[in-house]
Design an enzyme around this catalytic site. Structure first.
Site, PDB file in Angstrom:
ATOM      1  N   ALA A  83     -48.972 130.518 -21.764  1.00 59.55           N
ATOM      2  CA  ALA A  83     -50.245 131.195 -22.004  1.00 59.55           C
ATOM      3  C   ALA A  83     -50.068 132.671 -21.702  1.00 59.55           C
ATOM      4  CB  ALA A  83     -51.345 130.609 -21.122  1.00 59.55           C
ATOM      5  N   SER A  84     -50.363 133.521 -22.685  1.00 62.29           N
ATOM      6  CA  SER A  84     -50.165 134.959 -22.529  1.00 62.29           C
ATOM      7  C   SER A  84     -51.099 135.683 -23.484  1.00 62.29           C
ATOM      8  CB  SER A  84     -48.711 135.323 -22.833  1.00 62.29           C
ATOM      9  OG  SER A  84     -48.457 136.694 -22.602  1.00 62.29           O
ATOM     10  N   LEU A  85     -51.245 136.983 -23.281  1.00 61.84           N
ATOM     11  CA  LEU A  85     -52.013 137.782 -24.228  1.00 61.84           C
ATOM     12  C   LEU A  85     -51.310 137.787 -25.586  1.00 61.84           C
ATOM     13  CD1 LEU A  85     -54.263 139.886 -24.892  1.00 61.84           C
ATOM     14  CD2 LEU A  85     -52.723 141.649 -23.987  1.00 61.84           C
ATOM     15  N   TYR A  86     -49.990 137.963 -25.550  1.00 58.50           N
ATOM     16  CA  TYR A  86     -49.232 138.004 -26.799  1.00 58.50           C
ATOM     17  C   TYR A  86     -47.761 137.756 -26.525  1.00 58.50           C
ATOM     18  CZ  TYR A  86     -47.610 142.707 -25.465  1.00 58.50           C
ATOM     19  OH  TYR A  86     -47.024 143.776 -24.816  1.00 58.50           O
ATOM     20  N   LEU A  87     -47.006 137.525 -27.578  1.00 62.28           N
ATOM     21  CA  LEU A  87     -45.548 137.440 -27.558  1.00 62.28           C
ATOM     22  C   LEU A  87     -45.019 138.616 -28.360  1.00 62.28           C
ATOM     23  CD1 LEU A  87     -42.818 135.860 -27.125  1.00 62.28           C
ATOM     24  CD2 LEU A  87     -43.306 134.727 -29.305  1.00 62.28           C
ATOM     25  N   GLY A  88     -44.153 139.414 -27.750  1.00 61.07           N
ATOM     26  CA  GLY A  88     -43.597 140.574 -28.438  1.00 61.07           C
ATOM     27  C   GLY A  88     -42.641 140.181 -29.556  1.00 61.07           C
ATOM     28  N   GLY A  90     -39.431 141.875 -30.158  1.00 64.04           N
ATOM     29  CA  GLY A  90     -38.102 142.446 -30.004  1.00 64.04           C
ATOM     30  C   GLY A  90     -37.022 141.407 -29.768  1.00 64.04           C
ATOM     31  N   HIS A 178     -56.509 136.457 -21.717  1.00 68.18           N
ATOM     32  CA  HIS A 178     -55.686 137.283 -20.831  1.00 68.18           C
ATOM     33  C   HIS A 178     -54.932 136.467 -19.788  1.00 68.18           C
ATOM     34  CE1 HIS A 178     -55.152 140.967 -18.114  1.00 68.18           C
ATOM     35  NE2 HIS A 178     -54.710 141.362 -19.292  1.00 68.18           N
ATOM     36  N   LYS A 180     -52.138 134.421 -17.921  1.00 65.66           N
ATOM     37  CA  LYS A 180     -50.667 134.421 -17.967  1.00 65.66           C
ATOM     38  C   LYS A 180     -50.156 133.279 -17.088  1.00 65.66           C
ATOM     39  CE  LYS A 180     -51.961 138.595 -19.329  1.00 65.66           C
ATOM     40  NZ  LYS A 180     -51.455 139.863 -18.870  1.00 65.66           N
ATOM     41  N   ASP A 185     -42.136 121.613 -17.419  1.00 60.72           N
ATOM     42  CA  ASP A 185     -42.251 120.296 -16.785  1.00 60.72           C
ATOM     43  C   ASP A 185     -43.256 120.365 -15.638  1.00 60.72           C
ATOM     44  OD1 ASP A 185     -40.506 119.218 -18.620  1.00 60.72           O
ATOM     45  OD2 ASP A 185     -38.737 119.454 -17.348  1.00 60.72           O
TER      46      ASP A 185
END
Length: 506
Positions: A83-88, A90, A178, A180, A185
């Site tokens: 769970a995150s705001l986004y995945l970059g 790069g 928002h 994180k 597991d």
């Protein structure tokens, strides 16, 4: 037998409990001694998980955070939840995705693949640009459709004409996902860091690893799953749709969406709260006869989702600040210093000593940004100056009790948030808050947030927390009146005029 009965009854009992915040203290907490008794009121609001402090490890650097995630993904057998705001987009982010692909490939060597991978990201941030979080994950979704889930939360407040008029990037100011939380597991990392290259290299945040804490991991997996259920589901062709029977966040009725989302998410919270209180009642009987039980630490998950009518983190944080007496010292940090009026009043009206750490302008994440965003560090300088000089600390004569510090580190940015809580007679912190909230208006009113309160009597864990606090504050200088007279603290007039109008959006 008793444990299985508890697990079966918990959903029914939680459903019947319509007023969780007014509930009585779980019976198992009456015998808790020491520091835990001081903070046991949190269990009136949220689930309480007792764990061995030896299973909790503080991570200290972006690289340690990144390498730990990669290692855990590679060895995951049953679930990976991110769970995150986004995945970059790069190469470092691609390596992370490649680790998941390898893990999914290994799982398919079994006739019945057990590994499930679930992502929860923000819709607006995750859809920005042509190459974005969605396109990064599409190959996995196309190749492993039965094992892969990507949910994109869309705030119900971005709808209608507003959604049409507000351009990309600025639409994220209305509200985002928002949280994180990174789960492998039965172990998980709670942090304020996103899944992007700067957070893996030179953007300082906080990170805590909970090893083999199954009940806590289950809770966060269920919480992320519940938010995912009320989010848009990414399809292999890059389209999105809602799960059957779910209200659409911006096409459906605003009140209906929020009510249904609140029911779904609070079902997870209330079920866990009732289950844990019943299990604690059972465990307390064992504890009375066996004082060697190593479970010397409590984990309290705190959730804040004001657009959905959920404000548990706000309530717990407010009470924590209210009850910080003259025997307490609180170290509080935020990458974006923009305290709500309520938090500001509580800090200024408390008896506790406060050491508040914030980003200096050059380590602010918006420093050097193009366009209007480049003025955001100035806006934070203006807010800090008003808090310290003009309206609050100095005016009220609080300089000996409330201290501001600025974080400095060449070629780094600062994103750490949370607090460390010390009680009288102890040189080590007994409580910390760690997770995604920044103590600002957005965290309280606009975004979906989650953090954990860790209350511990484990001296080794307390020493880890102390080291974490010291390392961060050692890279800071204390703010004084002269700080705001320095040339790099000059705030343009238009920024001073605009900041009060926009401060609730950043």
């Amino acid at each position: 037998m008793y444990r299985s009965t508890v697990l079966l009854l918990a959903p029914l009992l939680a459903e019947a409990d319509s007023a969780p915040l007014a509930s009585s203290r779980p019976p198992g907490f009456t015998g808790v001694e020491g520091l835990h008794s001081r903070f046991q009121w949190m269990a009136d609001h949220v689930p309480a998980f007792r764990v061995p402090g030896g299973r909790i490890r503080i991570l200290h650097s972006p690289d340690e955070f990144y390498q730990t995630m990669k290692a855990r993904i590679k060895t995951a057998k049953s679930r990976v939840v991110m769970a995150s705001l986004y995945l970059g987009t790069g190469p470092l982010e691609q390596d992370l995705v490649d680790c998941m692909e390898e893990a999914l490939e290994r799982s398919q060597e079994d006739h019945v693949p057990d590994l499930k991978v679930s992502f929860l990201l923000d819709y607006t941030r995750g859809s920005r640009g042509k190459h974005n979080s969605r396109t990064m994950l599409l190959p996995l979704l196309q190749r492993f459709p039965e094992q892969m889930r990507v949910s994109l939360y869309h705030t119900p407040d971005l709808r209608g004409l507003l959604r049409l008029l507000v351009p990309e990037r600025f639409n994220e100011t209305i509200g985002v996902q928002h949280i994180k939380a990174y789960l492998f597991d039965n172990s998980l990392i709670i942090s304020g860091a996103n899944l992007s290259d700067s957070y893996f290299t030179n953007r300082q945040d906080r990170y805590v690893l909970l090893e083999d804490c199954e009940e806590v991991a289950d809770f966060f997996a269920e919480l992320v799953g519940a938010v995912g259920d009320v989010s848009l589901q990414l399809q292999p062709d890059n389209s999105v749709h809602m799960m059957e029977g779910m209200v659409h966040p911006y096409k459906g009725n605003r009140a209906e969406f929020s009510a249904s989302a609140q029911r779904r998410i609070m079902e997870v919270v209330n079920t866990a709260r009732v289950r844990q209180s019943m299990l604690e009642a059972e465990c307390s009987d064992i504890l009375d006869s066996d004082r060697t039980m190593p479970n010397d630490t409590w984990i309290f998950p705190l959730v804040q989702m004001k657009p959905l009518g959920i404000h548990l983190d706000e309530q717990v944080t407010q009470r924590l600040l209210i009850e910080a007496g003259g025997d307490s010292v609180v170290y509080l940090t935020s990458g974006y210093f923009n305290l709500t009026c309520t938090y500001m009043q509580l800090v200024l009206g408390a008896a506790a000593d406060y050491r508040i750490l914030m980003a200096s302008p050059e380590v602010n994440g918006f420093f050097g940004a193009k366009g209007v965003a480049g003025a955001i560090p100035e806006a934070y300088v203006h807010l800090a100056r008003q808090f310290y000089k003009k309206r609050c600390v100095c005016q009220l004569g609080q300089q000996s009790r409330v201290h501001l510090h600025e974080y400095h580190r060449p070629n780094w940015t600062f994103h750490a948030k949370g607090l460390w809580y010390y009680v009288e007679g102890r040189d080590l912190p007994c409580l910390t808050l760690i997770g995604s909230p920044n103590f600002g208006y957005r965290s309280v009113h606009r975004d979906l947030e989650a953090q954990i309160a860790i209350v511990t009597e484990n001296e080794e864990l307390q020493m880890q927390l102390q080291q974490e606090q010291e390392v961060l504050y050692q890279s800071s200088t204390q703010v004084s009146n002269s700080t705001f007279n320095q040339p790099d603290r000059h705030v343009k007039l238009w920024v001073q005029l605009v900041t009060p109008l926009i401060k609730n959006f950043f």
